[in-house]
Design a protein around this motif. Structure first.
Motif, PDB file in Angstrom:
ATOM      1  N   VAL A  29       0.838  -1.206   0.000  1.00  0.00           N
ATOM      2  CA  VAL A  29       0.000   0.000   0.000  1.00  0.00           C
ATOM      3  C   VAL A  29       0.868   1.250   0.000  1.00  0.00           C
ATOM      4  CG1 VAL A  29      -1.990  -1.129   1.066  1.00  0.00           C
ATOM      5  CG2 VAL A  29      -0.314   0.034   2.510  1.00  0.00           C
ATOM      6  N   LYS A  30       0.347   2.330  -0.580  1.00  0.00           N
ATOM      7  CA  LYS A  30       1.143   3.538  -0.776  1.00  0.00           C
ATOM      8  C   LYS A  30       0.809   4.677   0.188  1.00  0.00           C
ATOM      9  CE  LYS A  30       3.363   1.918  -4.290  1.00  0.00           C
ATOM     10  NZ  LYS A  30       4.665   1.394  -4.121  1.00  0.00           N
ATOM     11  N   PHE A  31      -0.332   4.619   0.863  1.00  0.00           N
ATOM     12  CA  PHE A  31      -0.594   5.589   1.922  1.00  0.00           C
ATOM     13  C   PHE A  31      -1.500   4.991   2.972  1.00  0.00           C
ATOM     14  CE2 PHE A  31      -3.739   6.712  -1.325  1.00  0.00           C
ATOM     15  CZ  PHE A  31      -4.902   6.825  -0.605  1.00  0.00           C
TER      16      PHE A  31
ATOM     17  N   THR B 262       6.112  -1.613   2.472  1.00  0.00           N
ATOM     18  CA  THR B 262       6.171  -0.149   2.509  1.00  0.00           C
ATOM     19  C   THR B 262       6.001   0.345   3.946  1.00  0.00           C
ATOM     20  OG1 THR B 262       3.780   0.067   2.195  1.00  0.00           O
ATOM     21  CG2 THR B 262       5.153   0.022   0.193  1.00  0.00           C
ATOM     22  N   PRO B 263       6.432   1.575   4.231  1.00  0.00           N
ATOM     23  CA  PRO B 263       6.186   2.134   5.566  1.00  0.00           C
ATOM     24  C   PRO B 263       4.694   2.156   5.907  1.00  0.00           C
ATOM     25  CG  PRO B 263       7.778   3.478   4.384  1.00  0.00           C
ATOM     26  CD  PRO B 263       7.244   2.467   3.406  1.00  0.00           C
ATOM     27  N   GLU B 264       3.853   2.389   4.910  1.00  0.00           N
ATOM     28  CA  GLU B 264       2.410   2.419   5.134  1.00  0.00           C
ATOM     29  C   GLU B 264       1.878   1.032   5.491  1.00  0.00           C
ATOM     30  OE1 GLU B 264       3.818   5.836   2.926  1.00  0.00           O
ATOM     31  OE2 GLU B 264       4.035   3.712   2.467  1.00  0.00           O
ATOM     32  N   GLY B 265       2.419  -0.008   4.850  1.00  0.00           N
ATOM     33  CA  GLY B 265       2.054  -1.384   5.199  1.00  0.00           C
ATOM     34  C   GLY B 265       2.451  -1.710   6.627  1.00  0.00           C
TER      35      GLY B 265
ATOM     36  N   LYS C 164      12.126  -2.313  13.315  1.00  0.00           N
ATOM     37  CA  LYS C 164      13.591  -2.323  13.256  1.00  0.00           C
ATOM     38  C   LYS C 164      14.088  -0.887  13.166  1.00  0.00           C
ATOM     39  CE  LYS C 164      13.857  -6.802  10.966  1.00  0.00           C
ATOM     40  NZ  LYS C 164      14.181  -7.517   9.734  1.00  0.00           N
ATOM     41  N   ASP C 165      15.212  -0.611  13.813  1.00  0.00           N
ATOM     42  CA  ASP C 165      15.778   0.739  13.851  1.00  0.00           C
ATOM     43  C   ASP C 165      15.960   1.330  12.460  1.00  0.00           C
ATOM     44  OD1 ASP C 165      15.871   0.711  16.624  1.00  0.00           O
ATOM     45  OD2 ASP C 165      17.961   0.036  16.694  1.00  0.00           O
ATOM     46  N   GLU C 166      16.325   0.507  11.498  1.00  0.00           N
ATOM     47  CA  GLU C 166      16.591   0.996  10.144  1.00  0.00           C
ATOM     48  C   GLU C 166      15.350   1.560   9.453  1.00  0.00           C
ATOM     49  OE1 GLU C 166      16.798  -3.122   7.697  1.00  0.00           O
ATOM     50  OE2 GLU C 166      17.715  -3.091   9.692  1.00  0.00           O
ATOM     51  N   TYR C 167      14.154   1.235   9.957  1.00  0.00           N
ATOM     52  CA  TYR C 167      12.921   1.726   9.346  1.00  0.00           C
ATOM     53  C   TYR C 167      12.368   2.978  10.033  1.00  0.00           C
ATOM     54  CZ  TYR C 167      12.955  -3.027   7.449  1.00  0.00           C
ATOM     55  OH  TYR C 167      13.307  -4.196   6.844  1.00  0.00           O
ATOM     56  N   GLY C 168      12.886   3.302  11.194  1.00  0.00           N
ATOM     57  CA  GLY C 168      12.342   4.401  11.995  1.00  0.00           C
ATOM     58  C   GLY C 168      12.352   5.753  11.310  1.00  0.00           C
TER      59      GLY C 168
END
Length: 135
Positions: free
Chosen positions: A34-36, A78-81, A101-105
């Motif tokens: 998902v994109k948003f 995705t970040p939204e997912g 995970k820290d890398e996604y923050g």
């Protein structure tokens, strides 16, 4: 006659299990792309967005916790997912499984609220979900 009935019974069970696993995989893939992020009635016409409908399908799934956890941990989602997954884990009363995970923050999550589209840090957004939920 009994053997045929037993064979057909087990064949039916195997087929339905395979179909269920395929459906889980497909819906997990949909959520992870998902994109948003949007909860509630949004947009100029005030309706549920397709992303929210995907999220609700996962939420109704018997394997929803596993699906949300997989999307949350996947480097391909995705970040939204990941944000929807955090909401899903919260809704399933599994907040201890909301682990980013820290890398996604520092990634940005795109959020639609009403008719306003904005971006926020994924780490901050998920931190708010852990504290307050998604509503």
């Amino acid at each position: 006659m009994k053997w045929k009935t037993l064979f057909l019974f087990f064949l039916g069970i195997a087929w339905s299990t395979k179909a269920s696993v395929q459906n889980d995989t497909e819906i997990e893939k949909e959520l992870s792309t998902v994109k948003f992020f949007s909860i509630g009635l949004n947009g100029f016409v005030a309706k549920k967005m397709p992303q929210q409908i995907i999220y609700e399908k996962v939420l109704e799934n018997t394997n929803s916790v596993s699906i949300f956890k997989n999307v949350m941990e996947s480097h391909e989602s995705t970040p939204e997912g990941k944000a929807y997954s955090a909401c899903g884990l919260w809704e399933n009363k599994e907040p201890e499984k909301i682990k980013l995970k820290d890398e996604y923050g520092d990634l940005n999550v795109t959020i639609l609220s009403g008719d306003i589209l904005r971006q926020e840090s994924l780490g901050k957004f998920i931190g708010n979900i852990k504290k307050h939920g998604c509503k």
